[in-house]
Structures are given as structure tokens and as C-alpha cells.
Design an enzyme around this catalytic site. Sequence first.
Site, PDB file in Angstrom:
ATOM      1  N   CYS A 124     121.271 -23.690  -3.413  1.00  0.00           N
ATOM      2  CA  CYS A 124     121.359 -23.067  -4.740  1.00  0.00           C
ATOM      3  C   CYS A 124     121.967 -21.662  -4.700  1.00  0.00           C
ATOM      4  O   CYS A 124     122.326 -21.113  -5.734  1.00  0.00           O
ATOM      5  CB  CYS A 124     119.977 -23.015  -5.383  1.00  0.00           C
ATOM      6  SG  CYS A 124     119.239 -24.634  -5.567  1.00  0.00           S
ATOM      7  N   HIS A 264     120.126 -17.777 -10.909  1.00  0.00           N
ATOM      8  CA  HIS A 264     120.180 -19.223 -10.688  1.00  0.00           C
ATOM      9  C   HIS A 264     119.124 -19.855 -11.597  1.00  0.00           C
ATOM     10  O   HIS A 264     117.966 -19.429 -11.613  1.00  0.00           O
ATOM     11  CB  HIS A 264     119.889 -19.531  -9.213  1.00  0.00           C
ATOM     12  CG  HIS A 264     119.508 -20.950  -8.965  1.00  0.00           C
ATOM     13  ND1 HIS A 264     120.210 -22.002  -9.513  1.00  0.00           N
ATOM     14  CD2 HIS A 264     118.482 -21.508  -8.265  1.00  0.00           C
ATOM     15  CE1 HIS A 264     119.635 -23.137  -9.145  1.00  0.00           C
ATOM     16  NE2 HIS A 264     118.580 -22.862  -8.395  1.00  0.00           N
ATOM     17  N   ASN A 294     118.227 -27.616 -13.649  1.00  0.00           N
ATOM     18  CA  ASN A 294     118.635 -26.891 -12.441  1.00  0.00           C
ATOM     19  C   ASN A 294     119.843 -27.608 -11.839  1.00  0.00           C
ATOM     20  O   ASN A 294     119.709 -28.681 -11.249  1.00  0.00           O
ATOM     21  CB  ASN A 294     117.460 -26.869 -11.456  1.00  0.00           C
ATOM     22  CG  ASN A 294     117.795 -26.202 -10.134  1.00  0.00           C
ATOM     23  OD1 ASN A 294     118.953 -25.911  -9.851  1.00  0.00           O
ATOM     24  ND2 ASN A 294     116.781 -25.980  -9.314  1.00  0.00           N
TER      25      ASN A 294
HETATM   26  N1  ACO Z   1     104.295 -33.917 -15.403  1.00  0.00           N
HETATM   27  C1  ACO Z   1     102.953 -33.885 -15.398  1.00  0.00           C
HETATM   28  N2  ACO Z   1     102.229 -33.483 -14.340  1.00  0.00           N
HETATM   29  C2  ACO Z   1     102.925 -33.079 -13.241  1.00  0.00           C
HETATM   30  C3  ACO Z   1     104.336 -33.097 -13.179  1.00  0.00           C
HETATM   31  C4  ACO Z   1     105.022 -33.543 -14.322  1.00  0.00           C
HETATM   32  N3  ACO Z   1     106.360 -33.592 -14.375  1.00  0.00           N
HETATM   33  N4  ACO Z   1     104.703 -32.645 -11.969  1.00  0.00           N
HETATM   34  C5  ACO Z   1     103.583 -32.364 -11.296  1.00  0.00           C
HETATM   35  N5  ACO Z   1     102.512 -32.641 -12.048  1.00  0.00           N
HETATM   36  C6  ACO Z   1     101.099 -32.518 -11.721  1.00  0.00           C
HETATM   37  C7  ACO Z   1     100.828 -32.603 -10.252  1.00  0.00           C
HETATM   38  O1  ACO Z   1     100.771 -33.954  -9.847  1.00  0.00           O
HETATM   39  C8  ACO Z   1      99.500 -31.929 -10.144  1.00  0.00           C
HETATM   40  O2  ACO Z   1      98.503 -32.814 -10.524  1.00  0.00           O
HETATM   41  P1  ACO Z   1      97.069 -32.839  -9.781  1.00  0.00           P
HETATM   42  O3  ACO Z   1      96.490 -31.466 -10.082  1.00  0.00           O
HETATM   43  O4  ACO Z   1      96.377 -33.951 -10.439  1.00  0.00           O
HETATM   44  O5  ACO Z   1      97.369 -33.026  -8.326  1.00  0.00           O
HETATM   45  C9  ACO Z   1      99.582 -30.836 -11.219  1.00  0.00           C
HETATM   46  O6  ACO Z   1     100.652 -31.207 -12.098  1.00  0.00           O
HETATM   47  C10 ACO Z   1      99.883 -29.475 -10.643  1.00  0.00           C
HETATM   48  O7  ACO Z   1     100.950 -29.622  -9.717  1.00  0.00           O
HETATM   49  P2  ACO Z   1     101.697 -28.386  -9.123  1.00  0.00           P
HETATM   50  O8  ACO Z   1     102.822 -28.839  -8.246  1.00  0.00           O
HETATM   51  O9  ACO Z   1     100.677 -27.488  -8.511  1.00  0.00           O
HETATM   52  O10 ACO Z   1     102.247 -27.789 -10.484  1.00  0.00           O
HETATM   53  P3  ACO Z   1     102.908 -26.401 -10.744  1.00  0.00           P
HETATM   54  O11 ACO Z   1     102.230 -25.714 -11.826  1.00  0.00           O
HETATM   55  O12 ACO Z   1     103.126 -25.670  -9.465  1.00  0.00           O
HETATM   56  O13 ACO Z   1     104.318 -26.844 -11.316  1.00  0.00           O
HETATM   57  C11 ACO Z   1     106.571 -26.972 -10.516  1.00  0.00           C
HETATM   58  C12 ACO Z   1     105.212 -27.647 -10.542  1.00  0.00           C
HETATM   59  C13 ACO Z   1     107.134 -26.951 -11.925  1.00  0.00           C
HETATM   60  C14 ACO Z   1     107.518 -27.775  -9.624  1.00  0.00           C
HETATM   61  C15 ACO Z   1     106.365 -25.542  -9.972  1.00  0.00           C
HETATM   62  O14 ACO Z   1     105.694 -25.573  -8.733  1.00  0.00           O
HETATM   63  C16 ACO Z   1     107.608 -24.808  -9.828  1.00  0.00           C
HETATM   64  O15 ACO Z   1     108.187 -24.415 -10.793  1.00  0.00           O
HETATM   65  N6  ACO Z   1     108.073 -24.552  -8.587  1.00  0.00           N
HETATM   66  C17 ACO Z   1     109.326 -23.974  -8.335  1.00  0.00           C
HETATM   67  C18 ACO Z   1     110.182 -25.075  -7.855  1.00  0.00           C
HETATM   68  C19 ACO Z   1     111.591 -24.989  -8.363  1.00  0.00           C
HETATM   69  O16 ACO Z   1     111.961 -24.220  -9.204  1.00  0.00           O
HETATM   70  N7  ACO Z   1     112.382 -25.858  -7.776  1.00  0.00           N
HETATM   71  C20 ACO Z   1     113.701 -25.946  -8.171  1.00  0.00           C
HETATM   72  C21 ACO Z   1     114.484 -26.308  -7.016  1.00  0.00           C
HETATM   73  S1  ACO Z   1     114.525 -25.066  -5.873  1.00  0.00           S
HETATM   74  C22 ACO Z   1     115.612 -23.999  -6.326  1.00  0.00           C
HETATM   75  O17 ACO Z   1     116.535 -24.285  -7.011  1.00  0.00           O
HETATM   76  C23 ACO Z   1     115.304 -22.653  -5.886  1.00  0.00           C
END
Ligand code: ACO
Length: 339
Positions: A124, A264, A294
Site C-alpha cells: 500500500c 492511503h 481500500n
Molecule cells: N461484519 C461483522 N462482524 C465482523 C466483521 C464484519 N465484516 N469483521 C469482523 N467481525 C467481527 C469479528 O469476527 C469479531 O467477532 P467476535 O468478537 O465474535 O470474535 C468482532 O467483529 C471484532 O473483530 P475485530 O477484528 O477485533 O474487529 P475490529 O474492531 O478490530 O475491526 C477491522 C476489524 C475493521 C479489520 C479493524 O481491525 C481495522 O480496521 N484494522 C485495520 C486493518 C486495515 O485497515 N486493513 C486494510 C489493509 S492494510 C492497509 O492497507 C494498511
Amino acid sequence: MISNSLLGPLVSAGIIGVGKALPDNAVSNQDIVDMGLDTSDSWITERTGIKNRYIADENTSSVDLATIAAKRALEDAGIEVDSLDGIIVSTTTPDYSMFPSAACLLQSRLGARNIFALDVSAACTGFNYALSTGSQFVRTGQMKTVLVVAVDCLSKFVDWTDRSVCPLFGDGAGAVIVSEVKEGYGVLTIDLSSDGRYGDILKVQAGGSRQPMTQDSFDNKDHLIQMAGRAVFKTAVSKLVPSIRSVLEKYELSVEDIGTFVFHQANIRIIEFVKEKLGIADEQLYTNIHKYGNTSSASIPIVLDDKKSSFKDGELVMLIGFGAGFAWGVNIVKWGGRL
Ligand code: ACO
């Protein structure tokens, strides 16, 4: 006397044209729910800021999108393909996994002369790395005009049954033409970093020399993106805040001196977190993640294309990339200054 020596006078290198390309197929959050995933429009919107993304169909590759974006950037710059001296493509999803490079394929598709063509792989952060590389060839006088394209089709490498990854990504390409600009304009700063200790938090396990593709790795879905979402979030913000501060300090600038911060477009909450920490004002920030998701390294030049008509001549635009590696980078560009 050697002509075209590396010792010639340095020139200012800047962006003189911008273009983008997106696949035709728009996929809303509701479409993802309708695919049968246990998620909702409100969950995806609140956690990521994404409402829509564009997904390439099976007949559309990264080089297909790169070609359209490149032609639009050439048109925006008002130059012909023959003017190009080099092509740099940032991608982690080239048409072929090893070779030929996407840049060589793009050279042929554009009908460019037999010029320098190079792929850059920095996930990225790839646009920052590619722009920095291209602008230095122009700055040293080795090339007059370089096409820099960032393109990714990550949708082809996500598990469409994994709700924690598949809603995040969209496909797209953004392109810029880098050429000499008026003195003092253009790419003013290059600040690129990496910390490979965080390699495991965002990775594709199989398909490389560590684990070539086998039937087992395919069955295990090891060829698809694996992401530790929370770790990516924490690593991104912990690297970005000090990095942006140190760039501003190094060049004796304040947050207020920057006209527009272009992050980004990974996740609106990462962007909002850094915005709050640094005291960036609403009007200094432009985001479009709600429209495109993204798009990996393409996201910064796609923002530039959406925003290009409203940048002021001489405005300082900060480009902030971050992602797998872990790699991150900051460039400040003084917009305009076309000769
Ligand atoms: N819909 C509903 N529930 C979901 C989803 C979804 N799409 N995705 C995950 N969950 C659930 C999980 O299963 C988990 O459930 P559980 O508690 O029963 O186990 C719960 O939500 C919490 O999961 P987390 O992964 O802890 O959720 P979080 O609040 O961290 O959000 C996310 C997940 C959005 C991916 C977050 O971690 C994030 O934004 N991370 C940054 C990652 C990113 O931006 N990646 C992009 C690519 S990398 C880059 O370009 C830099």
C-alpha cells in the site's frame, strides 16, 4: 565531456498530469451482505468508512486498469506517449506472478518507445516509493518524463467468505506524469521507511519461493490475503504519527502549512486517529474511501485524480502511504508549477 552526466544541474520534478481507472462493477456493502456473509452495511461503514468498492471481473487485470489510467494521465498532461522516458508501476498484483513485469506489459500496451520499465513492490506504500524513484530520475536529468502508475486488484486475492477481510478491498489504478516543473515546485521531500518485523500481520503465505503453490496450499487458501486487523491498525498509527511529525520538523513546517493531507485510504478510523493526534483540520483532509474501499497503492493517486481540479497552485500536498511490510512513506509535493 560526457553528455547526460549524473553531475548536471538538479531540476525540480513534479506532477503534471493525473488519471485513474476503476472497474465497471460497483459492489455496495449491501451486495456483500446479499452474498450471504454475516455482516451489515452499518458494521462495515462504522468500522471502516467503506460504503462501496469496484471489483474487476475475471477478464480485467491490473495492466488493463493501468493502461486506462496511464492514457488519462497522458491526456491530462497534454503529452504524447512518445514523450515518456520511463514507466514505473507500483503493484502487488501484476498480471503474472513472476514475469514479465507489469511495467513491461504496460510499455507495450501504450505503444511506448523501448524505455525504462520497472515494477515496484511496496504494497500500500507503493505509490510513495514509485513516485520517489521516478521523481529522482527527473530531478537528476536522467529522464525528462516518467509515468508512475499504481494499480492493484486485491479483490482477486481475498477470501470472499471471510467477512473480516473481503469488505475492505476494492480494485483500481491511479497514474501520474512526472516531469520538470518550475524551481521550488514538485516533490519536495522523500521520507520512506520499513520495519520488516511486522511482516506477518498482513501477508500472502503461498505462491513465493518460501512456499510455492501446491494443491494443499490452494485448498488451505494460503494464496489469499491474511490480515491481523487490530495489529495492522495499531502498527499503522504508531508509525504514522511520529513519522509525519518528524517530516514536518525536518523541513521546518507546521501542520497548518499543509494544504491537503492525502492518506492511503485503508480505513477511515486510522485516518481519523492520525488526524486527531496531529490536529489536522477538516478542510485539510480529503477522503474517498466510502466510494472505492481500500485500493492499496492506487488509493493515493486516485485521491489526487478526484481532487486535482481543486488543488491551488503552490499548495503543499502531503502524501502518506502505509501498509504491508510493514512499510510507510511520506512525500510533500508543492502542487502546480507547470513550465
Ligand atoms: N461484519 C461483522 N462482524 C465482523 C466483521 C464484519 N465484516 N469483521 C469482523 N467481525 C467481527 C469479528 O469476527 C469479531 O467477532 P467476535 O468478537 O465474535 O470474535 C468482532 O467483529 C471484532 O473483530 P475485530 O477484528 O477485533 O474487529 P475490529 O474492531 O478490530 O475491526 C477491522 C476489524 C475493521 C479489520 C479493524 O481491525 C481495522 O480496521 N484494522 C485495520 C486493518 C486495515 O485497515 N486493513 C486494510 C489493509 S492494510 C492497509 O492497507 C494498511
